[in-house]
Write a protein that holds these residues in place. Structure first.
Motif, PDB file in Angstrom:
ATOM      1  N   GLU A 108       0.795  -1.167  -0.058  1.00 23.23           N
ATOM      2  CA  GLU A 108      -0.021   0.050   0.299  1.00 23.23           C
ATOM      3  C   GLU A 108       0.831   1.409   0.052  1.00 23.23           C
ATOM      4  N   ILE A 109       2.057   1.050   0.897  1.00 18.15           N
ATOM      5  CA  ILE A 109       2.824   2.286   0.878  1.00 18.15           C
ATOM      6  C   ILE A 109       3.465   2.694  -0.426  1.00 18.15           C
ATOM      7  N   GLU A 110       3.955   1.594  -0.940  1.00 18.36           N
ATOM      8  CA  GLU A 110       4.515   1.681  -2.383  1.00 18.36           C
ATOM      9  C   GLU A 110       3.714   2.275  -3.298  1.00 18.36           C
ATOM     10  N   LEU A 111       2.390   1.823  -3.399  1.00 22.40           N
ATOM     11  CA  LEU A 111       1.470   2.254  -4.437  1.00 22.40           C
ATOM     12  C   LEU A 111       1.109   3.545  -4.009  1.00 22.40           C
ATOM     13  N   ILE A 112       0.898   4.070  -2.922  1.00 25.31           N
ATOM     14  CA  ILE A 112       0.629   5.458  -2.775  1.00 25.31           C
ATOM     15  C   ILE A 112       1.846   6.270  -3.291  1.00 25.31           C
ATOM     16  N   ALA A 113       3.113   6.176  -2.716  1.00 26.33           N
ATOM     17  CA  ALA A 113       4.288   6.897  -3.136  1.00 26.33           C
ATOM     18  C   ALA A 113       4.386   6.829  -4.657  1.00 26.33           C
ATOM     19  N   ASN A 114       4.086   5.683  -5.430  1.00 29.24           N
ATOM     20  CA  ASN A 114       4.282   5.678  -6.888  1.00 29.24           C
ATOM     21  C   ASN A 114       3.311   6.505  -7.378  1.00 29.24           C
ATOM     22  N   LEU A 115       1.905   6.451  -7.102  1.00 29.21           N
ATOM     23  CA  LEU A 115       0.879   7.166  -7.687  1.00 29.21           C
ATOM     24  C   LEU A 115       1.180   8.684  -7.453  1.00 29.21           C
ATOM     25  N   LYS A 116       1.551   9.157  -6.380  1.00 30.00           N
ATOM     26  CA  LYS A 116       1.832  10.511  -5.856  1.00 30.00           C
ATOM     27  C   LYS A 116       2.911  11.013  -6.548  1.00 30.00           C
ATOM     28  N   ARG A 117       4.089  10.155  -6.993  1.00 26.71           N
ATOM     29  CA  ARG A 117       4.858  10.851  -7.825  1.00 26.71           C
ATOM     30  C   ARG A 117       4.668  10.994  -9.220  1.00 26.71           C
ATOM     31  N   LEU A 118       3.847  10.212  -9.806  1.00 23.84           N
ATOM     32  CA  LEU A 118       3.399  10.205 -11.283  1.00 23.84           C
ATOM     33  C   LEU A 118       2.289  11.563 -11.338  1.00 23.84           C
ATOM     34  N   LEU A 119       1.260  11.435 -10.373  1.00 26.24           N
ATOM     35  CA  LEU A 119       0.480  12.469 -10.418  1.00 26.24           C
ATOM     36  C   LEU A 119       1.159  13.908 -10.108  1.00 26.24           C
ATOM     37  N   ALA A 120       2.153  13.839  -9.490  1.00 32.01           N
ATOM     38  CA  ALA A 120       2.837  15.288  -9.311  1.00 32.01           C
ATOM     39  C   ALA A 120       3.697  15.742 -10.554  1.00 32.01           C
ATOM     40  N   ARG A 121       3.961  14.540 -11.418  1.00 28.27           N
ATOM     41  CA  ARG A 121       4.583  14.973 -12.631  1.00 28.27           C
ATOM     42  C   ARG A 121       3.374  15.668 -13.517  1.00 28.27           C
ATOM     43  N   LEU A 122       2.199  15.073 -13.617  1.00 31.43           N
ATOM     44  CA  LEU A 122       1.308  15.404 -14.380  1.00 31.43           C
ATOM     45  C   LEU A 122       0.630  16.792 -13.944  1.00 31.43           C
ATOM     46  N   PHE A 123       0.381  17.017 -12.714  1.00 29.38           N
ATOM     47  CA  PHE A 123      -0.124  18.141 -12.181  1.00 29.38           C
ATOM     48  C   PHE A 123       1.131  19.099 -11.382  1.00 29.38           C
TER      49      PHE A 123
END
Length: 307
Positions: A54-69
């Motif tokens: 769960e921690i890894e999924l949250i971290a990776n999704l946050k990183r990718l969304l931060a690139r997009l937005f």
């Protein structure tokens, strides 16, 4: 206060009464979309520590969304989606203008603002009758009958185009407001919230639960319906709160420049659901191309059938 300003103030008060109703309808629509695709009855939990996954999924999704937005800067993807959103907005605006009744109403007739508007509606409403009357005449040549019907269609079309052209300045102002509000949402409002958004999507979508075949930091195709329904629900909450209020605030500041029908149109759920759909599709593509999200082969078809 002149009649137009007084009418505008009354229209905005009426608009407030409709907003709660529209919001309920809109929320129901997205809940139904989620129900149509289902939460994906996924297999048993995969091996490994669920909390760490769960921690890894949250971290990776946050990183990718931060690139997009990105804070203070529109990504190329969002610039393209804003251009598409403007086109959809214009199409919805013109479709609304061509209706005799106010958008979202079944019995409220529009006030005719232009002579061409009234003529277009009369000809359009009576097209079958007029065409039948033309066909009832005897003609020296069949081509004359077809020419008469074609001219009637051309007259109706010309009236429609002239009428819609008269509404273009108002549309241009609305599109400018929409672009300003969307840009602010993507570069100011959303960037600080991508971590919270990622946490909510992973936790509430239970994305650490499904059996994964592509690694602990990737969301498998069978979990896409759950990911999608949760992401859109959470993204929609933020989009509505910022964009709808921002649009209404800008329109209200120049209320005398807009018709009552336009105020009602701006509050229509369809506008923002279309914008959300465009942005969400871009997010799915982006996450897929980066290797984070695995998509079903027919995912675009599922989106269309659920819309």
């Amino acid at each position: 206060m002149d009649h137009r300003a007084h009418q505008g103030n009354g229209s905005f008060c009426a608009l407030r009464a409709h907003r709660a109703h529209h919001q309920v309808r809109w929320t129901q629509r997205f809940r139904q979309r989620a129900a149509n695709i289902g939460p994906a009855g996924v297999p048993s939990p995969r091996g490994g520590d669920r909390a760490q996954i769960e921690i890894e999924l949250i971290a990776n999704l946050k990183r990718l969304l931060a690139r997009l937005f990105r804070k203070g800067e529109l990504s190329a993807v969002m610039e393209r989606k804003m251009a598409e959103a403007s086109k959809r907005f214009a199409r919805l605006f013109f479709e609304s203008e061509l209706c005799e009744r106010i958008h979202g109403s079944t019995d409220e007739q529009k006030t005719m603002r232009f002579a061409t508007q009234a003529l277009y509606h009369v000809l359009s409403r009576n097209a079958p009758l007029l065409t039948g009357q033309l066909e009832a005449f005897e003609y020296a040549s069949p081509s004359d009958r077809e020419d008469a019907k074609a001219r009637l269609r051309d007259i109706t079309k010309d009236l429609r185009n002239e009428f819609l052209s008269a509404t273009t300045p108002e549309l241009n102002a609305l599109v400018q407001h929409l672009n300003e509000v969307l840009a602010n949402f993507f570069t100011v409002e959303l960037p600080p919230a991508v971590g919270e958004l990622a946490w909510e999507v992973v936790k509430e979508g239970r994305l650490a639960d499904p059996q994964a075949t592509a690694g602990p930091s990737m969301i498998p195709a069978e979990a896409f319906p759950s990911f999608r329904s949760t992401f859109e629900r959470k993204f929609l909450h933020r989009l509505v709160a910022h964009v709808e209020d921002g649009m209404l605030e800008r329109v209200r500041a120049k209320e005398s420049e807009f018709r009552a029908e336009t105020l009602r149109f701006v509050a229509a759920p369809q506008i923002f659901s279309d914008v959300c759909e465009l942005v969400c599709e871009a997010v799915y593509d982006y996450l897929h191309n980066d290797g984070f999200l695995d998509l079903p082969l027919d995912w675009r078809g599922r989106l269309g059938s659920a819309a």
